[in-house]
Write a protein that holds these residues in place. Structure first.
Motif, PDB file in Angstrom:
ATOM      1  N   VAL A 271       3.667  -5.075   0.623  1.00  0.00           N
ATOM      2  CA  VAL A 271       2.837  -5.459   1.757  1.00  0.00           C
ATOM      3  C   VAL A 271       3.390  -4.695   2.954  1.00  0.00           C
ATOM      4  O   VAL A 271       4.578  -4.787   3.265  1.00  0.00           O
ATOM      5  CB  VAL A 271       2.875  -6.980   2.016  1.00  0.00           C
TER       6      VAL A 271
ATOM      7  N   SER B 284       4.974  -7.655  -2.711  1.00  0.00           N
ATOM      8  CA  SER B 284       3.861  -8.597  -2.651  1.00  0.00           C
ATOM      9  C   SER B 284       4.295 -10.003  -3.037  1.00  0.00           C
ATOM     10  O   SER B 284       3.696 -10.981  -2.614  1.00  0.00           O
ATOM     11  CB  SER B 284       2.699  -8.129  -3.519  1.00  0.00           C
TER      12      SER B 284
ATOM     13  N   THR C  89      -1.883  -4.126   1.511  1.00  0.00           N
ATOM     14  CA  THR C  89      -1.042  -3.892   0.340  1.00  0.00           C
ATOM     15  C   THR C  89      -1.077  -2.409   0.001  1.00  0.00           C
ATOM     16  O   THR C  89      -2.031  -1.691   0.345  1.00  0.00           O
ATOM     17  CB  THR C  89      -1.508  -4.720  -0.874  1.00  0.00           C
TER      18      THR C  89
ATOM     19  N   GLU D 283       3.754  -3.790  -6.086  1.00  0.00           N
ATOM     20  CA  GLU D 283       2.963  -3.700  -4.872  1.00  0.00           C
ATOM     21  C   GLU D 283       3.837  -4.091  -3.684  1.00  0.00           C
ATOM     22  O   GLU D 283       4.705  -4.939  -3.812  1.00  0.00           O
ATOM     23  CB  GLU D 283       1.772  -4.652  -4.991  1.00  0.00           C
TER      24      GLU D 283
ATOM     25  N   GLU E  76      -1.835  -6.267   8.268  1.00  0.00           N
ATOM     26  CA  GLU E  76      -1.174  -6.200   6.968  1.00  0.00           C
ATOM     27  C   GLU E  76      -2.125  -5.600   5.945  1.00  0.00           C
ATOM     28  O   GLU E  76      -3.328  -5.823   6.005  1.00  0.00           O
ATOM     29  CB  GLU E  76      -0.782  -7.598   6.475  1.00  0.00           C
TER      30      GLU E  76
END
Length: 116
Positions: A47, A4, A63, A45, A61
């Motif tokens: 993506v 992320s 997460t 995290e 997209e």
């Protein structure tokens, strides 16, 4: 896929989707045998960027929360990964044997907003 924070950039990653989770194999030490996903073991995290196959593709997209698998969970995910691997040479057990000890398996759970 990328963390992320995005520091490592976006990389293509081979995966298996099963029961609402995404399983990704990542070789611990970079090398030619398997993909190495930056951030495995440290990122909070990831993506995930997906696209539909076909002429008119669009990227989506979302997460996902990562978790490294161990023990029986690692073995179960490895079986699913080896079974779906199209470029696998040899029996699934041979691939799993090569991965054991040299590869992590990352379970990604998509973060879905709660509806009230």
């Amino acid at each position: 896929m990328r963390t992320s924070a995005g520091a490592e950039g976006t990389i293509p990653a081979w995966f298996v989707y099963k029961n609402g989770r995404i399983y990704v194999l990542s070789q611990k030490q970079p090398g030619p045998q398997e993909q190495t996903v930056p951030g495995v073991g440290g990122a909070k995290e990831f993506v995930v960027v997906t696209r539909r196959k076909g002429r008119d593709t669009s990227a989506q997209e979302f997460t996902a929360a990562p978790r490294l698998l161990e023990g029986a969970e690692w073995e179960e995910a490895a079986k699913a990964l080896a079974d779906k691997r199209k470029s696998r040479g040899g029996a699934p057990a041979e691939s799993i044997g090569r991965w054991r000890g040299t590869c992590d398996i990352l379970e990604l759970t998509p973060n879905v907003p709660a509806f009230v």
